[in-house]
Structure formats: C-alpha cells, structure tokens
Write a protein that holds these residues in place. Structure first.
Motif, PDB file in Angstrom:
ATOM      1  N   UNK A  46     -51.041-104.818 -10.100  1.00 55.92           N
ATOM      2  CA  UNK A  46     -52.200-104.069 -10.586  1.00 55.92           C
ATOM      3  C   UNK A  46     -52.093-103.894 -12.086  1.00 55.92           C
ATOM      4  N   UNK A  47     -53.194-103.534 -12.706  1.00 57.30           N
ATOM      5  CA  UNK A  47     -53.175-103.255 -14.142  1.00 57.30           C
ATOM      6  C   UNK A  47     -54.133-102.116 -14.440  1.00 57.30           C
ATOM      7  N   UNK A  48     -53.953-101.514 -15.590  1.00 58.10           N
ATOM      8  CA  UNK A  48     -54.814-100.396 -15.949  1.00 58.10           C
ATOM      9  C   UNK A  48     -54.623-100.009 -17.394  1.00 58.10           C
ATOM     10  N   UNK A  49     -55.086 -98.855 -17.784  1.00 55.73           N
ATOM     11  CA  UNK A  49     -54.974 -98.383 -19.156  1.00 55.73           C
ATOM     12  C   UNK A  49     -54.146 -97.108 -19.220  1.00 55.73           C
ATOM     13  N   UNK A  50     -53.543 -96.897 -20.365  1.00 56.35           N
ATOM     14  CA  UNK A  50     -52.697 -95.730 -20.575  1.00 56.35           C
ATOM     15  C   UNK A  50     -53.537 -94.516 -20.976  1.00 56.35           C
ATOM     16  N   UNK A  51     -53.154 -93.384 -20.434  1.00 59.89           N
ATOM     17  CA  UNK A  51     -53.776 -92.096 -20.742  1.00 59.89           C
ATOM     18  C   UNK A  51     -52.696 -91.127 -21.192  1.00 59.89           C
ATOM     19  N   UNK A  52     -53.123 -89.976 -21.653  1.00 52.81           N
ATOM     20  CA  UNK A  52     -52.185 -88.896 -22.001  1.00 52.81           C
ATOM     21  C   UNK A  52     -52.840 -87.569 -21.674  1.00 52.81           C
ATOM     22  N   UNK A  53     -52.027 -86.585 -21.358  1.00 50.88           N
ATOM     23  CA  UNK A  53     -52.558 -85.252 -21.101  1.00 50.88           C
ATOM     24  C   UNK A  53     -53.035 -84.634 -22.409  1.00 50.88           C
ATOM     25  N   UNK A  54     -54.322 -84.339 -22.474  1.00 53.73           N
ATOM     26  CA  UNK A  54     -54.926 -83.805 -23.695  1.00 53.73           C
ATOM     27  C   UNK A  54     -55.263 -82.332 -23.532  1.00 53.73           C
ATOM     28  N   UNK A  55     -55.115 -81.582 -24.602  1.00 46.98           N
ATOM     29  CA  UNK A  55     -55.456 -80.162 -24.613  1.00 46.98           C
ATOM     30  C   UNK A  55     -56.362 -79.900 -25.810  1.00 46.98           C
ATOM     31  N   UNK A  56     -57.521 -79.319 -25.534  1.00 43.88           N
ATOM     32  CA  UNK A  56     -58.400 -78.878 -26.624  1.00 43.88           C
ATOM     33  C   UNK A  56     -58.087 -77.407 -26.887  1.00 43.88           C
ATOM     34  N   UNK A  57     -57.514 -77.128 -28.038  1.00 42.78           N
ATOM     35  CA  UNK A  57     -57.132 -75.767 -28.412  1.00 42.78           C
ATOM     36  C   UNK A  57     -58.333 -75.089 -29.058  1.00 42.78           C
ATOM     37  N   UNK A  58     -58.751 -73.970 -28.488  1.00 46.93           N
ATOM     38  CA  UNK A  58     -59.927 -73.251 -28.976  1.00 46.93           C
ATOM     39  C   UNK A  58     -59.547 -71.901 -29.560  1.00 46.93           C
ATOM     40  N   UNK A  59     -60.427 -71.361 -30.388  1.00 49.32           N
ATOM     41  CA  UNK A  59     -60.207 -70.038 -30.981  1.00 49.32           C
ATOM     42  C   UNK A  59     -60.287 -68.967 -29.902  1.00 49.32           C
ATOM     43  N   UNK A  60     -59.430 -67.952 -30.011  1.00 47.67           N
ATOM     44  CA  UNK A  60     -59.435 -66.833 -29.074  1.00 47.67           C
ATOM     45  C   UNK A  60     -59.880 -65.539 -29.747  1.00 47.67           C
ATOM     46  N   UNK A  61     -60.395 -65.668 -30.980  1.00 46.92           N
ATOM     47  CA  UNK A  61     -60.869 -64.491 -31.713  1.00 46.92           C
ATOM     48  C   UNK A  61     -62.033 -64.910 -32.610  1.00 46.92           C
ATOM     49  N   UNK A  62     -62.807 -63.919 -33.033  1.00 47.52           N
ATOM     50  CA  UNK A  62     -63.915 -64.155 -33.960  1.00 47.52           C
ATOM     51  C   UNK A  62     -63.487 -63.814 -35.380  1.00 47.52           C
ATOM     52  N   UNK A  63     -63.956 -64.581 -36.342  1.00 45.11           N
ATOM     53  CA  UNK A  63     -63.649 -64.256 -37.731  1.00 45.11           C
ATOM     54  C   UNK A  63     -63.378 -65.492 -38.559  1.00 45.11           C
ATOM     55  N   UNK A  64     -62.922 -65.258 -39.786  1.00 44.63           N
ATOM     56  CA  UNK A  64     -62.626 -66.355 -40.710  1.00 44.63           C
ATOM     57  C   UNK A  64     -61.225 -66.888 -40.454  1.00 44.63           C
ATOM     58  N   UNK A  65     -61.090 -68.210 -40.480  1.00 48.80           N
ATOM     59  CA  UNK A  65     -59.771 -68.836 -40.352  1.00 48.80           C
ATOM     60  C   UNK A  65     -59.077 -68.710 -41.700  1.00 48.80           C
ATOM     61  N   UNK A  66     -58.042 -67.901 -41.753  1.00 54.63           N
ATOM     62  CA  UNK A  66     -57.349 -67.664 -43.022  1.00 54.63           C
ATOM     63  C   UNK A  66     -56.341 -68.762 -43.331  1.00 54.63           C
ATOM     64  N   UNK A  67     -55.710 -69.312 -42.294  1.00 53.86           N
ATOM     65  CA  UNK A  67     -54.733 -70.384 -42.471  1.00 53.86           C
ATOM     66  C   UNK A  67     -54.837 -71.330 -41.287  1.00 53.86           C
ATOM     67  N   UNK A  68     -54.684 -72.637 -41.558  1.00 48.03           N
ATOM     68  CA  UNK A  68     -54.781 -73.621 -40.484  1.00 48.03           C
ATOM     69  C   UNK A  68     -53.996 -74.867 -40.890  1.00 48.03           C
ATOM     70  N   UNK A  69     -52.715 -74.896 -40.520  1.00 50.00           N
ATOM     71  CA  UNK A  69     -51.816 -75.973 -40.937  1.00 50.00           C
ATOM     72  C   UNK A  69     -51.772 -77.070 -39.873  1.00 50.00           C
TER      73      UNK A  69
END
Length: 297
Positions: A27-50
């Motif tokens: 058999x053959x197929x394609x490679x996948x990976x477990x993906x996580x979409x990280x979302x904001x858990x608070x309201x406001x201005x993003x002060x730092x985002x590295x």
C-alpha cells in the motif's frame, strides 16, 4: 485550542501486492502530522509574541503574553475588599469582657449572701435574687457570644466569596500567558505582537513533525495480515533513485470499510472496498507533511 490531523496533499494512493517482484508494495499513502491550532484565551492587546514560522518550540514554553493590566487592578480591588470585610469581624473576648467581670462579681455576691443566710443575717429572697442575677448574666453572655459568632461567620463567608473571585482573576491572568501546548514546529503564524486579539482567535499552528503518520489503505484480504503495533517497512522516494527505508508501527486500523480513494485511476480499482490504516514513523528530519510513502507488510 483545537486539535486535528490533516494531510497537506492528495489523501492516498493504493497499490496491491502482486508478488511479482521485490519492488511491489502492499500500500502507499501520504504523511501527516498531529496539528494544533493555538488560540487566544483572553481578550486584549498582544504585548509579546515570540513565534515565527519554522520555529521549533517545546511543550509548556512561554511564547507570548496578552495585556492583563485591568485584571491586576481588579485583583488589587478584591484584595482590599477582603481586608475591609475581615476587619469588621468582632473580637468576641473583648465584647463579652464586661459581662464576664459582672458575672464574677455576681458569683462573689451570691457566696457572701449565702453565708449571711446561713447566719440568719440575710433573707432567702436575697439569695434567690443573687441566683437570678447570675442566670440572667449567663444568658446575656451566651446570647452575645452567639450573635458575635454569627457575625464573624457571615464575614468569613463574604471573605471566602472574595477568595473565589480572586481565584477566577488568577485563572484569567494565567490565560493571558501564551503557553505552547506540544513539542513541535510552527507551521503557520496568524497574529503578531501589538495586535488586538480575543478569546478563540487563532494565534499559530504547530505540528509534531518528529512523529509522522503515514495514512494508507489495505484491502479486506490484506486486513487479515495486519494488527495493531505490528512492525512494517516504510519506503520513501526522495528522487533520483534515492529511496530510504524506515521502520513503522501500525498505530490504528479503521473498523469501517470505504471505497478506494478516487486517486486510483481505473474504475474497477475504485470499486474495491478498503480499510484505512495509520503507520507511526519516527522522523529523521527528511520526512515532510504531504510526502508519499509505501509500505510492505
């Protein structure tokens, strides 16, 4: 944050084991990976985002923060409210001190009158009055204690309510920190520092590319030849006759059949019923999402 697993190319190709040459694959197929979409858990201005696309991040790594100034002010206000509430608790010992002294004097007077009655100097009524006075003082003292204890209990309860509100604020403050959830590589960055965000807005997508998944399909006849945790050989073609072999482990087998994916060219092949399988393959750095792989059972 949302968890999902998606391929980045056509889902799979399907090949039957014809047993004609050593180059045939099951058999053959394609490679996948477990993906996580990280979302904001608070309201406001993003002060730092590295975070940048391609960055390799560790689990529980602090990657940014959202403005929490107002939350800190609310916490300070609640702390002062708690102090004000608890400062109103009465000091029971001080409040009943005068009654305690009065009761001591009443008991002393009763003893003196009792001696006088014994010597026929005082009347029995005087002794009865002394006993009544003691009983009244004891009743007053008990009633005052109960009232003061009730007040203290009520204020303590109000303080506990404030504690719950402070705990809620602390939880909101914790969510103002952007914590990376898994070890992985950043695939997409959706937000930048100093932008406004809100709860649920995606910030970035990360995937665990060190542990790849090859999704393939097997026929019902091949199904009897495989089982969970079975070791299989995985082959990947890197072009120019550069083919590499990997050790794979069957991590999942679908319990439901489906028609062969439309990527199969002939009508007869598409009519076959097949089962999806996932093969876990450790990544040595060369495997990429969407890359094709072939397996031998």
């Amino acid at each position: 944050m949302k968890y999902k697993t998606l391929p980045f190319a056509a889902l799979t190709l399907f090949l039957f084991s014809c047993k004609n040459t050593d180059n045939d694959y099951d058999a053959s197929g394609t490679f996948e990976a477990t993906e996580v979409i990280v979302s904001a858990e608070a309201n406001g201005q993003i002060l730092a985002f590295n975070v940048n696309e391609g960055d390799v991040l560790k689990e529980n790594q602090l990657v940014g923060s959202i403005d929490s100034t107002q939350l800190h002010f609310n916490k300070m206000q609640l702390s002062q409210s708690k102090k004000a509430i608890l400062s109103g608790r009465p000091d029971v010992e001080v409040q009943i001190a005068s009654l305690v002294e009065e009761l001591k004097n009443a008991i002393t007077d009763k003893k003196r009158i009792a001696n006088l009655v014994a010597g026929d100097v005082a009347s029995q009524k005087q002794l009865d009055d002394a006993n009544t006075r003691i009983a009244i003082l004891k009743s007053k003292m008990e009633a005052l204690k109960n009232s003061l204890n009730t007040t203290t209990s009520s204020l303590n309860e109000q303080g506990t309510t404030v504690n719950a509100q402070v705990a809620q604020i602390n939880d909101q403050l914790k969510k103002c920190k952007i914590i990376n959830p898994i070890n992985g590589t950043v695939l997409v960055k959706y937000s930048n520092a100093f932008e406004m965000t809100m709860i649920g807005r995606p910030l970035y997508k990360i995937a665990d590319v060190k542990n790849m998944i090859l999704r393939a399909y097997v026929t019902s006849s091949q199904l009897s030849q495989i089982k969970l945790n079975q070791k299989v050989k995985v082959f990947v073609d890197f072009g120019k006759d550069a083919k590499k072999e990997y050790a794979g482990t069957i991590s999942w087998i679908s319990d439901k059949s489906e028609f062969t994916p439309k990527t199969i060219q002939t009508k007869d092949e598409r009519a076959n019923s097949v089962y999806a399988v996932k093969i876990a393959v450790p990544n040595d750095g060369f495997l990429k999402i969407g890359m094709y792989g072939e397996i031998k059972i």
